[in-house]
Design a protein around this motif. Structure first.
Motif, PDB file in Angstrom:
ATOM      1  N   PHE A  60     -19.518 -21.110 -95.014  1.00  0.00           N
ATOM      2  CA  PHE A  60     -19.220 -22.152 -93.876  1.00  0.00           C
ATOM      3  C   PHE A  60     -20.511 -22.733 -93.880  1.00  0.00           C
ATOM      4  CE2 PHE A  60     -16.475 -18.240 -93.100  1.00  0.00           C
ATOM      5  CZ  PHE A  60     -15.080 -18.987 -92.842  1.00  0.00           C
ATOM      6  N   ASN A  61     -20.243 -24.175 -94.148  1.00  0.00           N
ATOM      7  CA  ASN A  61     -21.142 -25.148 -93.867  1.00  0.00           C
ATOM      8  C   ASN A  61     -21.206 -25.700 -92.431  1.00  0.00           C
ATOM      9  OD1 ASN A  61     -21.244 -24.783 -96.941  1.00  0.00           O
ATOM     10  ND2 ASN A  61     -19.564 -26.294 -97.086  1.00  0.00           N
ATOM     11  N   GLY A  62     -22.187 -25.139 -91.715  1.00  0.00           N
ATOM     12  CA  GLY A  62     -22.511 -25.383 -90.334  1.00  0.00           C
ATOM     13  C   GLY A  62     -21.367 -24.936 -89.302  1.00  0.00           C
ATOM     14  N   ASP A  63     -20.904 -25.420 -88.132  1.00  0.00           N
ATOM     15  CA  ASP A  63     -19.904 -24.701 -87.409  1.00  0.00           C
ATOM     16  C   ASP A  63     -18.867 -25.494 -87.045  1.00  0.00           C
ATOM     17  OD1 ASP A  63     -21.189 -26.375 -85.743  1.00  0.00           O
ATOM     18  OD2 ASP A  63     -21.909 -24.998 -84.327  1.00  0.00           O
ATOM     19  N   ALA A  64     -18.489 -26.514 -87.709  1.00  0.00           N
ATOM     20  CA  ALA A  64     -17.434 -27.491 -87.647  1.00  0.00           C
ATOM     21  C   ALA A  64     -16.270 -26.637 -87.969  1.00  0.00           C
ATOM     22  CB  ALA A  64     -17.686 -28.577 -88.453  1.00  0.00           C
ATOM     23  N   TYR A  65     -16.106 -25.801 -88.645  1.00  0.00           N
ATOM     24  CA  TYR A  65     -14.958 -24.981 -89.022  1.00  0.00           C
ATOM     25  C   TYR A  65     -14.221 -24.200 -87.498  1.00  0.00           C
ATOM     26  CZ  TYR A  65     -17.479 -20.642 -88.527  1.00  0.00           C
ATOM     27  OH  TYR A  65     -18.330 -19.642 -88.105  1.00  0.00           O
ATOM     28  N   ARG A  66     -15.353 -24.102 -86.555  1.00  0.00           N
ATOM     29  CA  ARG A  66     -14.881 -23.233 -85.399  1.00  0.00           C
ATOM     30  C   ARG A  66     -14.008 -24.297 -84.536  1.00  0.00           C
ATOM     31  NH1 ARG A  66     -18.871 -19.056 -83.911  1.00  0.00           N
ATOM     32  NH2 ARG A  66     -20.448 -19.245 -85.613  1.00  0.00           N
ATOM     33  N   ARG A  67     -13.735 -25.625 -84.763  1.00  0.00           N
ATOM     34  CA  ARG A  67     -13.070 -26.549 -84.099  1.00  0.00           C
ATOM     35  C   ARG A  67     -11.531 -26.383 -84.735  1.00  0.00           C
ATOM     36  NH1 ARG A  67     -17.871 -29.175 -83.855  1.00  0.00           N
ATOM     37  NH2 ARG A  67     -17.651 -30.546 -85.721  1.00  0.00           N
ATOM     38  N   LEU A  68     -11.451 -25.720 -85.797  1.00  0.00           N
ATOM     39  CA  LEU A  68      -9.781 -25.714 -86.211  1.00  0.00           C
ATOM     40  C   LEU A  68      -9.099 -24.690 -85.547  1.00  0.00           C
ATOM     41  CD1 LEU A  68     -10.818 -25.972 -90.082  1.00  0.00           C
ATOM     42  CD2 LEU A  68     -10.092 -27.629 -88.639  1.00  0.00           C
ATOM     43  N   ALA A  69      -7.898 -24.733 -85.561  1.00  0.00           N
ATOM     44  CA  ALA A  69      -6.881 -23.690 -85.233  1.00  0.00           C
ATOM     45  C   ALA A  69      -7.064 -22.474 -86.148  1.00  0.00           C
ATOM     46  CB  ALA A  69      -5.647 -24.309 -84.962  1.00  0.00           C
ATOM     47  N   PRO A  70      -6.951 -21.304 -85.618  1.00  0.00           N
ATOM     48  CA  PRO A  70      -6.813 -20.256 -86.664  1.00  0.00           C
ATOM     49  C   PRO A  70      -5.943 -20.465 -88.044  1.00  0.00           C
ATOM     50  CG  PRO A  70      -6.850 -19.416 -84.189  1.00  0.00           C
ATOM     51  CD  PRO A  70      -6.777 -20.822 -84.397  1.00  0.00           C
ATOM     52  N   ALA A  71      -4.771 -20.686 -87.574  1.00  0.00           N
ATOM     53  CA  ALA A  71      -4.079 -21.210 -88.719  1.00  0.00           C
ATOM     54  C   ALA A  71      -4.471 -22.085 -89.687  1.00  0.00           C
ATOM     55  CB  ALA A  71      -2.352 -21.395 -88.367  1.00  0.00           C
ATOM     56  N   GLU A  72      -5.268 -23.237 -89.389  1.00  0.00           N
ATOM     57  CA  GLU A  72      -5.492 -24.415 -90.047  1.00  0.00           C
ATOM     58  C   GLU A  72      -6.704 -23.826 -90.776  1.00  0.00           C
ATOM     59  OE1 GLU A  72      -7.073 -28.825 -89.491  1.00  0.00           O
ATOM     60  OE2 GLU A  72      -6.883 -27.636 -87.804  1.00  0.00           O
ATOM     61  N   LEU A  73      -7.410 -22.844 -90.308  1.00  0.00           N
ATOM     62  CA  LEU A  73      -8.848 -22.584 -90.842  1.00  0.00           C
ATOM     63  C   LEU A  73      -8.361 -21.380 -92.036  1.00  0.00           C
ATOM     64  CD1 LEU A  73     -11.593 -22.105 -91.461  1.00  0.00           C
ATOM     65  CD2 LEU A  73     -11.487 -20.151 -89.434  1.00  0.00           C
ATOM     66  N   ALA A  74      -7.180 -20.833 -91.613  1.00  0.00           N
ATOM     67  CA  ALA A  74      -6.627 -19.886 -92.610  1.00  0.00           C
ATOM     68  C   ALA A  74      -5.913 -20.689 -93.882  1.00  0.00           C
ATOM     69  CB  ALA A  74      -5.782 -19.032 -92.331  1.00  0.00           C
ATOM     70  N   ASP A  75      -5.488 -21.703 -93.559  1.00  0.00           N
ATOM     71  CA  ASP A  75      -4.741 -22.555 -94.700  1.00  0.00           C
ATOM     72  C   ASP A  75      -5.885 -22.985 -95.426  1.00  0.00           C
ATOM     73  OD1 ASP A  75      -2.480 -23.903 -96.076  1.00  0.00           O
ATOM     74  OD2 ASP A  75      -3.270 -25.485 -95.157  1.00  0.00           O
ATOM     75  N   LEU A  76      -7.007 -23.616 -94.770  1.00  0.00           N
ATOM     76  CA  LEU A  76      -7.952 -24.231 -95.603  1.00  0.00           C
ATOM     77  C   LEU A  76      -8.689 -23.314 -96.389  1.00  0.00           C
ATOM     78  CD1 LEU A  76      -9.875 -26.799 -95.821  1.00  0.00           C
ATOM     79  CD2 LEU A  76     -11.118 -25.905 -94.057  1.00  0.00           C
ATOM     80  N   ILE A  77      -8.981 -21.888 -96.026  1.00  0.00           N
ATOM     81  CA  ILE A  77      -9.437 -21.024 -96.790  1.00  0.00           C
ATOM     82  C   ILE A  77      -8.639 -20.625 -97.961  1.00  0.00           C
ATOM     83  CG2 ILE A  77     -10.299 -18.657 -96.903  1.00  0.00           C
ATOM     84  CD1 ILE A  77     -11.145 -18.596 -93.871  1.00  0.00           C
ATOM     85  N   VAL A  78      -7.396 -20.716 -97.809  1.00  0.00           N
ATOM     86  CA  VAL A  78      -6.526 -20.120 -98.849  1.00  0.00           C
ATOM     87  C   VAL A  78      -6.352 -21.146 -99.853  1.00  0.00           C
ATOM     88  CG1 VAL A  78      -3.911 -19.607 -99.518  1.00  0.00           C
ATOM     89  CG2 VAL A  78      -5.125 -18.456 -97.558  1.00  0.00           C
ATOM     90  N   THR A  79      -6.160 -22.290 -99.167  1.00  0.00           N
ATOM     91  CA  THR A  79      -6.091 -23.691-100.346  1.00  0.00           C
ATOM     92  C   THR A  79      -7.474 -23.912-100.935  1.00  0.00           C
ATOM     93  OG1 THR A  79      -4.910 -24.671 -98.758  1.00  0.00           O
ATOM     94  CG2 THR A  79      -5.812 -26.161-100.427  1.00  0.00           C
ATOM     95  N   THR A  80      -8.480 -23.473-100.455  1.00  0.00           N
ATOM     96  CA  THR A  80      -9.683 -23.729-101.292  1.00  0.00           C
ATOM     97  C   THR A  80      -9.989 -22.731-102.205  1.00  0.00           C
ATOM     98  OG1 THR A  80     -10.798 -24.965 -99.207  1.00  0.00           O
ATOM     99  CG2 THR A  80     -12.129 -24.034-101.194  1.00  0.00           C
ATOM    100  N   ALA A  81      -9.669 -21.319-101.906  1.00  0.00           N
ATOM    101  CA  ALA A  81      -9.603 -20.289-102.767  1.00  0.00           C
ATOM    102  C   ALA A  81      -8.695 -20.452-103.993  1.00  0.00           C
ATOM    103  CB  ALA A  81      -9.300 -19.008-102.248  1.00  0.00           C
ATOM    104  N   ARG A  82      -7.447 -21.108-103.670  1.00  0.00           N
ATOM    105  CA  ARG A  82      -6.593 -21.424-104.875  1.00  0.00           C
ATOM    106  C   ARG A  82      -7.120 -22.238-105.755  1.00  0.00           C
ATOM    107  NH1 ARG A  82      -2.695 -23.303-102.352  1.00  0.00           N
ATOM    108  NH2 ARG A  82      -1.498 -21.240-101.639  1.00  0.00           N
ATOM    109  N   THR A  83      -7.860 -23.255-105.538  1.00  0.00           N
ATOM    110  CA  THR A  83      -8.461 -24.174-105.980  1.00  0.00           C
ATOM    111  C   THR A  83      -9.498 -23.859-106.964  1.00  0.00           C
ATOM    112  OG1 THR A  83      -7.739 -26.014-104.394  1.00  0.00           O
ATOM    113  CG2 THR A  83      -9.577 -26.645-105.959  1.00  0.00           C
ATOM    114  N   ALA A  84     -10.140 -23.179-106.201  1.00  0.00           N
ATOM    115  CA  ALA A  84     -11.326 -22.440-107.171  1.00  0.00           C
ATOM    116  C   ALA A  84     -10.898 -21.397-108.042  1.00  0.00           C
ATOM    117  CB  ALA A  84     -12.280 -21.567-106.412  1.00  0.00           C
ATOM    118  N   ARG A  85      -9.649 -20.626-108.031  1.00  0.00           N
ATOM    119  CA  ARG A  85      -9.126 -19.915-109.137  1.00  0.00           C
ATOM    120  C   ARG A  85      -8.607 -20.725-110.281  1.00  0.00           C
ATOM    121  NH1 ARG A  85      -6.412 -14.531-107.341  1.00  0.00           N
ATOM    122  NH2 ARG A  85      -5.795 -14.923-109.211  1.00  0.00           N
TER     123      ARG A  85
END
Length: 140
Positions: A60-85
């Motif tokens: 996590f880069n800084g703490d701006a992720y804390r302002r995201l809703a849990p579902a939005e953060l989860a989607d961001l993680i999944v989407t970024t992981a998919r892109t990395a794969r």
């Protein structure tokens, strides 16, 4: 075909198999060492995957992720992981093509394959195509 021709064909097949085995080992070593890191568009986090696409790190880069809703953060993680794969898979396939470039026929299979599975299918097709030529009319 004479016995000498059969021995020559067998020696040629053994040499080709040795070349394929050596190329496969180089690919395995490269994939085992590979890492791919992707940062999301908002630069809130980055995801690192290994050469097989396995998740190895989330940063996590800084703490701006804390302002995201849990579902939005989860989607961001999944989407970024998919892109990395996907990026890791493209790198692996490009490396496979590079490592097998000198192998006749295998280079075409490596260049056109979009995944390791497609590469294996291409190699299997090449081998069975060679077997068909061997068991065709000339072998009768």
């Amino acid at each position: 075909m004479s016995m000498l021709g059969d021995e020559g064909l067998l020696a040629e097949m053994r040499a080709a198999l040795k070349d394929v085995d050596e190329a496969a080992e180089r690919v395995r070593r490269r994939v085992a060492r590979a890492q791919t890191t992707v940062e999301d568009k908002k630069k809130l986090l980055s995801v690192t995957v290994g050469g097989h696409g396995e998740l190895t790190r989330i940063t996590f880069n800084g703490d701006a992720y804390r302002r995201l809703a849990p579902a939005e953060l989860a989607d961001l993680i999944v989407t970024t992981a998919r892109t990395a794969r996907e990026k890791a898979q493209r790198k692996t396939m490009a490396g496979t093509a590079e490592l097998t470039r000198h192998l006749t026929g295998l280079d075409d299979a490596a260049q056109s394959a979009g995944s390791i599975e497609e590469l294996v299918e291409g190699i299997a097709s090449m081998v069975s195509g060679g077997a068909d030529r061997r068991t065709g009319p000339a072998a009768s």
